[in-house]
Motif scaffolding. Sequence first.
Motif, PDB file in Angstrom:
ATOM      1  N   SER A  58       8.510 -15.239  -9.768  1.00  0.00           N
ATOM      2  CA  SER A  58       8.657 -15.100  -8.318  1.00  0.00           C
ATOM      3  C   SER A  58       8.460 -16.437  -7.612  1.00  0.00           C
ATOM      4  O   SER A  58       9.166 -16.772  -6.655  1.00  0.00           O
ATOM      5  CB  SER A  58       7.660 -14.069  -7.782  1.00  0.00           C
ATOM      6  N   THR A  62      11.350 -18.694  -5.385  1.00  0.00           N
ATOM      7  CA  THR A  62      11.214 -19.233  -4.029  1.00  0.00           C
ATOM      8  C   THR A  62      11.473 -20.738  -4.015  1.00  0.00           C
ATOM      9  O   THR A  62      12.043 -21.270  -3.051  1.00  0.00           O
ATOM     10  CB  THR A  62       9.812 -18.939  -3.466  1.00  0.00           C
ATOM     11  N   ASP A  72      15.792  -8.783  -2.690  1.00  0.00           N
ATOM     12  CA  ASP A  72      15.472  -7.364  -2.746  1.00  0.00           C
ATOM     13  C   ASP A  72      15.086  -7.063  -4.193  1.00  0.00           C
ATOM     14  O   ASP A  72      15.871  -7.308  -5.114  1.00  0.00           O
ATOM     15  CB  ASP A  72      16.674  -6.514  -2.343  1.00  0.00           C
ATOM     16  N   THR A 111       2.566  -5.303  -8.061  1.00  0.00           N
ATOM     17  CA  THR A 111       2.128  -5.900  -6.790  1.00  0.00           C
ATOM     18  C   THR A 111       1.838  -7.389  -6.956  1.00  0.00           C
ATOM     19  O   THR A 111       2.261  -8.215  -6.130  1.00  0.00           O
ATOM     20  CB  THR A 111       0.867  -5.176  -6.285  1.00  0.00           C
ATOM     21  N   ILE A 114       5.153  -9.616  -7.410  1.00  0.00           N
ATOM     22  CA  ILE A 114       5.996  -9.945  -6.251  1.00  0.00           C
ATOM     23  C   ILE A 114       5.219 -10.651  -5.141  1.00  0.00           C
ATOM     24  O   ILE A 114       5.799 -11.000  -4.107  1.00  0.00           O
ATOM     25  CB  ILE A 114       6.679  -8.681  -5.676  1.00  0.00           C
ATOM     26  N   ARG A 115       3.917 -10.887  -5.357  1.00  0.00           N
ATOM     27  CA  ARG A 115       3.101 -11.493  -4.310  1.00  0.00           C
ATOM     28  C   ARG A 115       3.651 -12.841  -3.821  1.00  0.00           C
ATOM     29  O   ARG A 115       3.681 -13.079  -2.605  1.00  0.00           O
ATOM     30  CB  ARG A 115       1.648 -11.648  -4.776  1.00  0.00           C
ATOM     31  N   ARG A 118       6.301 -12.195  -1.272  1.00  0.00           N
ATOM     32  CA  ARG A 118       5.755 -11.676  -0.015  1.00  0.00           C
ATOM     33  C   ARG A 118       5.082 -12.784   0.779  1.00  0.00           C
ATOM     34  O   ARG A 118       5.283 -12.902   2.005  1.00  0.00           O
ATOM     35  CB  ARG A 118       4.755 -10.555  -0.303  1.00  0.00           C
ATOM     36  N   GLU A 119       4.263 -13.592   0.110  1.00  0.00           N
ATOM     37  CA  GLU A 119       3.528 -14.640   0.818  1.00  0.00           C
ATOM     38  C   GLU A 119       4.458 -15.691   1.400  1.00  0.00           C
ATOM     39  O   GLU A 119       4.151 -16.293   2.434  1.00  0.00           O
ATOM     40  CB  GLU A 119       2.529 -15.286  -0.140  1.00  0.00           C
ATOM     41  N   GLY A 121       7.406 -15.045   2.553  1.00  0.00           N
ATOM     42  CA  GLY A 121       8.328 -14.410   3.487  1.00  0.00           C
ATOM     43  C   GLY A 121       9.732 -14.265   2.917  1.00  0.00           C
ATOM     44  O   GLY A 121      10.704 -14.204   3.669  1.00  0.00           O
ATOM     45  N   LEU A 123      10.581 -11.806   0.541  1.00  0.00           N
ATOM     46  CA  LEU A 123      10.832 -10.467   0.037  1.00  0.00           C
ATOM     47  C   LEU A 123      11.634  -9.695   1.066  1.00  0.00           C
ATOM     48  O   LEU A 123      11.129  -9.343   2.132  1.00  0.00           O
ATOM     49  CB  LEU A 123       9.515  -9.740  -0.264  1.00  0.00           C
ATOM     50  N   THR A 151       2.541   1.177  -1.120  1.00  0.00           N
ATOM     51  CA  THR A 151       3.356   0.049  -0.628  1.00  0.00           C
ATOM     52  C   THR A 151       3.057  -0.290   0.825  1.00  0.00           C
ATOM     53  O   THR A 151       3.870  -0.949   1.476  1.00  0.00           O
ATOM     54  CB  THR A 151       4.853   0.372  -0.773  1.00  0.00           C
ATOM     55  N   TRP A 154       4.576  -3.280   2.918  1.00  0.00           N
ATOM     56  CA  TRP A 154       5.765  -3.840   2.286  1.00  0.00           C
ATOM     57  C   TRP A 154       7.034  -3.379   3.011  1.00  0.00           C
ATOM     58  O   TRP A 154       7.071  -2.268   3.540  1.00  0.00           O
ATOM     59  CB  TRP A 154       5.895  -3.355   0.843  1.00  0.00           C
TER      60      TRP A 154
END
Length: 304
Positions: A58, A62, A72, A111, A114-115, A118-119, A121, A123, A151, A154
């Motif tokens: 992940s 990025t 996605d 979780t 995919i962190r 998410r962190e 931005g 996701l 979730t 999320w």
Amino acid sequence: MGEILIGSCSWTDRALVGSGWYPTGRRDAEGRLRHYAERFPVVEVDSTYYALPSERNSRLWTERTPDGFVFDVKAFSLLTGHPTRSAVLPAGLPGDPRDPRTLDEVWRRFTDGIRPLREAGRLGAVLFQFPPWLRPGVRAREILAQCAERTAGWPVSVEFRHPDWWRGEREAETAELLRSYGFAAVAVDMEPSLPSAIPPVTPVTSGRLSVVRFHGRSSAWGTGSKEDRFRHEYSDDELREWVPRVRALAARAERVHALFNNCCADAAVRAATRMRELLDDFRGREAEAHQSAEELPGVTRPVS
């Protein structure tokens, strides 16, 4: 009008890699993703359905894509009730995938995996594609409630594979159920003559996101090999059917993801490119019509 992002449901699919779409010098893992991200603003990660995502991957995703590019991520098979081989589960857990301890640990690792997205931005959404045997009913509602609890916070999109969810009077009930959890409904394009075909409805259940997944219109869906199921070349007429629908979704949601899953050779990326062109043409004609109307005699421009 919301933003419309168009892409495909994989950039690593073996058929795509073997099609020659990636140029010489950009066929390694990093080169492929960079090449893809220079051409599209969104992609679906389907590998996370077959194996749990890793934080390392992940983070690399990025780093190898430009700001604004989003992923996605498809939920791991165990999290949507699909058969899951024990070989892909974390070591040291009970052998039964239905054991609550196994499920808790899989959720934790998913979780964590995919962190970084998410962190950063990056996701776009986590896609929960539920199996065709998940019919509307009490058990399905319990599963959705559990999913919402796991979730929380999320961005989530939901694709139902049983057509009863979107048939007749149940459509409004299904939409309200997803809306109550803030889940984005996934609209589906597939061969409409199949008994298992999902109706091409386009409910908006989240103001932040709407998703359309184009599976192709192969009559071998659910019966043949993967190549048979997804072997479809979208025609311009088939894509034009969706242009006003996608535009209507964008009028009600901040962002629309249109993702092509007809992953046979480079058919998905070619269809995504063509859909973008058709949407641009539609916008251009719309702007010209608006301009022409303003220039008609007796038409007064509003004062801003």
